[in-house]
Design an enzyme around this catalytic site. Structure first.
Site, PDB file in Angstrom:
ATOM      1  N   ARG A  80       1.134  -1.501   0.040  1.00 62.14           N
ATOM      2  CA  ARG A  80       0.341   0.134  -0.129  1.00 62.14           C
ATOM      3  C   ARG A  80       0.856   1.118  -0.340  1.00 62.14           C
ATOM      4  NH1 ARG A  80      -3.145   2.500   4.671  1.00 62.14           N
ATOM      5  NH2 ARG A  80      -3.679   4.386   3.290  1.00 62.14           N
ATOM      6  N   GLU A 169      -7.982   8.400   5.645  1.00 58.40           N
ATOM      7  CA  GLU A 169      -8.015   8.806   7.051  1.00 58.40           C
ATOM      8  C   GLU A 169      -8.635  10.118   7.008  1.00 58.40           C
ATOM      9  OE1 GLU A 169      -4.771   8.654   9.930  1.00 58.40           O
ATOM     10  OE2 GLU A 169      -4.934   6.806  10.248  1.00 58.40           O
ATOM     11  N   TYR A 292      -4.644   1.877  15.500  1.00 55.65           N
ATOM     12  CA  TYR A 292      -3.693   1.973  16.769  1.00 55.65           C
ATOM     13  C   TYR A 292      -3.348   1.750  17.927  1.00 55.65           C
ATOM     14  CZ  TYR A 292      -1.145   3.386  12.826  1.00 55.65           C
ATOM     15  OH  TYR A 292      -0.474   3.515  11.075  1.00 55.65           O
ATOM     16  N   GLU A 361      -3.707  -0.517   8.205  1.00 59.51           N
ATOM     17  CA  GLU A 361      -2.340  -0.004   9.130  1.00 59.51           C
ATOM     18  C   GLU A 361      -2.671  -0.385  10.223  1.00 59.51           C
ATOM     19  OE1 GLU A 361      -1.606   4.539   9.307  1.00 59.51           O
ATOM     20  OE2 GLU A 361      -2.186   4.916   6.768  1.00 59.51           O
TER      21      GLU A 361
HETATM   22  C1  BGC Z   1      -1.213   7.858   8.881  1.00 64.72           C
HETATM   23  C2  BGC Z   1       0.061   8.030   7.923  1.00 64.72           C
HETATM   24  C3  BGC Z   1       0.558   8.196  10.030  1.00 64.72           C
HETATM   25  C4  BGC Z   1       0.743   6.532  10.535  1.00 64.72           C
HETATM   26  C5  BGC Z   1       1.367   7.019  12.051  1.00 64.72           C
HETATM   27  C6  BGC Z   1      -1.866   7.401  10.310  1.00 64.72           C
HETATM   28  O1  BGC Z   1      -2.608   8.235  10.629  1.00 64.72           O
HETATM   29  O2  BGC Z   1      -2.122   7.081   8.253  1.00 64.72           O
HETATM   30  O3  BGC Z   1       0.564   8.674   7.216  1.00 64.72           O
HETATM   31  O4  BGC Z   1       2.469   8.060   9.474  1.00 64.72           O
HETATM   32  O5  BGC Z   1      -1.067   6.436  11.248  1.00 64.72           O
HETATM   33  O6  BGC Z   1       0.899   8.278  12.875  1.00 64.72           O
END
Ligand code: BGC
Length: 454
Positions: A80, A169, A292, A361
């Site tokens: 990606r 995002e 995250y 991600e």
């Molecule tokens: C984003 C990335 C960023 C990652 C870590 C996501 O919010 O798509 O570009 O580097 O998180 O912050």
């Protein structure tokens, strides 16, 4: 809203890794690329923690062949990356910069030759500056200009690229870029930023139509999601958490999946926004989740709050923090089970309307660099990946349809407002020389992929 016929998202599970253009390419004023909001933002004193810019970064624009070779070693079957709108259309609209498109052409061919499926994101926050000057995503016109740009890219690449992501995002660009001003374009419109969310979502819908019209196989999105945990059972806390949850998760997902907006947020959206919903919803062949960490939210309390390293301004109707869990070097909570929880929340909310999911991600920032033996022993990243992949397995075992996992990120790179202070890569980058050193987590992930793919 008509529900799209299900398409096969990925015949084989995507084991991948992810990057974005401004974060890795460098070469920001080379071969006709125009300026983006991030070039402008970085040039403003005090915006980036270490005063850096994306001007050189990983120099991926020149070193892409080396990076594709690294992906070959890693054994990923999907990658990606993002396409920089101002590289293709330097002012955001015509004329086309063929040299910019040529770069992505070469990258795609290199990936295919290495057996890696290209999964490009058409917009990862690098808005062409002239379009920002004309109002950016707070205006409606940019959604149509985005679709025009997508037509141009698809005309060049759709013969070889079958799987696409429209936008990355929309939540972060709206909240961090337009509401709080900690990302480009640095606006502090607070709740008046919400029209940007709507126009990004409209841009997604129009772009998805352009891609489907170009005959591509699948269209996805990359939306960030965080389970929201109320700070207590007190009504003041649960109400604050519920509002935050709407803004953080469901404003975006409801529109993308169901073609609706949460009723309570309608007053914050542009007049007539609901008329656009038929052009937004139901266009996804798969839904990408960037995960995250969860967020704990309660009623507003005096004093500054920190969310994911960002200080929230006074005056918001909620407070947010998380304590009592391990943290990455970025100060982000490490809560793998939050991934299982988030995926289950999506399934509970949307049922059969939810397309197959892809984790677009997931990753962590740890500062480990080469030791005396020249190697990078990033054991905390290995633990993080093992635990999050375990959490993903738990969701799959509970019946969630997940078709892929992209680790953020292949390379240490330009981490937006943090500059080069946060390292998310499976590969360490020495930013003075460009030297790449695969970390121990790179070997661990390679082994995991090999075992998973049999
Ligand atoms: C984003 C990335 C960023 C990652 C870590 C996501 O919010 O798509 O570009 O580097 O998180 O912050």
């Amino acid at each position: 809203m008509t529900k799209r016929a299900p398409r096969s998202a990925a015949s084989e599970f995507w084991w991948g890794t992810a990057t974005s253009a401004y974060q890795i390419e460098g070469a920001t004023s080379v071969n006709g690329r125009g300026p983006s909001t991030w070039d402008t933002f970085c040039a403003e004193p005090g915006r980036i923690a270490d005063g850096s810019t994306g001007e050189v970064s990983c120099d991926h624009y020149r070193r892409y062949a080396e990076d594709v070779a690294l992906m070959g070693e890693l054994g990923v079957n999907a990658y990606r990356f993002s396409i920089a709108w101002p590289r293709v259309l330097p002012t955001g609209v015509g004329p086309v910069n063929d040299a910019g498109l040529d770069f992505y052409d070469r990258l795609v061919d290199a990936l295919l030759a290495a057996g890696v499926t290209p999964v490009p994101t058409l917009f990862h926050w690098d808005t062409p500056q002239p379009l920002e000057d004309a109002g950016g995503w707070l205006g409606r016109d940019i959604a149509h200009r985005f679709a025009d740009y997508v037509d141009v890219v698809a005309a060049r690449l759709a013969d070889r690229v079958h799987d696409w992501i429209t936008i990355n995002e929309p939540r972060e660009l709206t909240m961090l870029g337009y509401a709080l001003g900690v990302h480009a374009p640095g606006r502090t419109a607070m709740f008046d930023a919400l029209p940007a969310a709507h126009h990004l979502l409209l841009g997604h819908g129009l772009a998805a139509d352009a891609l489907h019209a170009a005959g591509v196989a699948t269209v996805g999105v990359a939306a960030s999601h965080a389970p929201v945990w109320p700070a207590s059972d007190e009504p003041a806390d649960t109400d604050a958490a519920a509002l935050f949850d709407l803004l953080d998760n469901w404003l975006f997902a409801d529109a993308l999946v169901r073609g609706s907006y949460p009723e309570d947020l309608l007053p914050l959206l542009p007049p007539g926004a609901t008329d656009d919903l038929p052009s937004i919803g139901g266009r996804l062949d798969w839904y990408g989740v960037n995960y995250y960490n969860p967020i704990r939210v309660g009623a507003a309390v005096a004093g500054a709050d920190q969310v994911d390293g960002i200080t929230l301004p006074e005056g918001l109707p909620f407070s947010a923090d998380i304590t009592g869990v391990p943290m990455t070097d970025f100060g982000w909570p490490v809560v793998p089970e939050g991934l299982t929880q988030m995926l289950r929340l999506l399934v509970e909310r949307y049922g059969d309307d939810l397309p197959p999911l892809v984790i677009t991600e997931n990753g962590c920032s740890y500062a480990d660099g080469p030791g005396p033996d020249g190697r990078v022993h990033d054991v905390r990243r290995i633990d993080y990946l093992r635990d999050h992949l375990g959490a993903l397995d738990a969701a799959v075992s509970a019946g969630v349809d997940v078709r892929g996992y992209f680790c953020w990120s292949l390379l240490d790179n330009f981490e937006w407002a943090e500059g080069y202070r946060q390292r998310f890569g499976l590969v360490h980058v020495d930013f003075a020389t460009g030297t790449r050193t695969p970390k121990d987590s790179f070997g661990w992930y390679a082994e995991h992929i090999r075992a998973a793919r049999g």
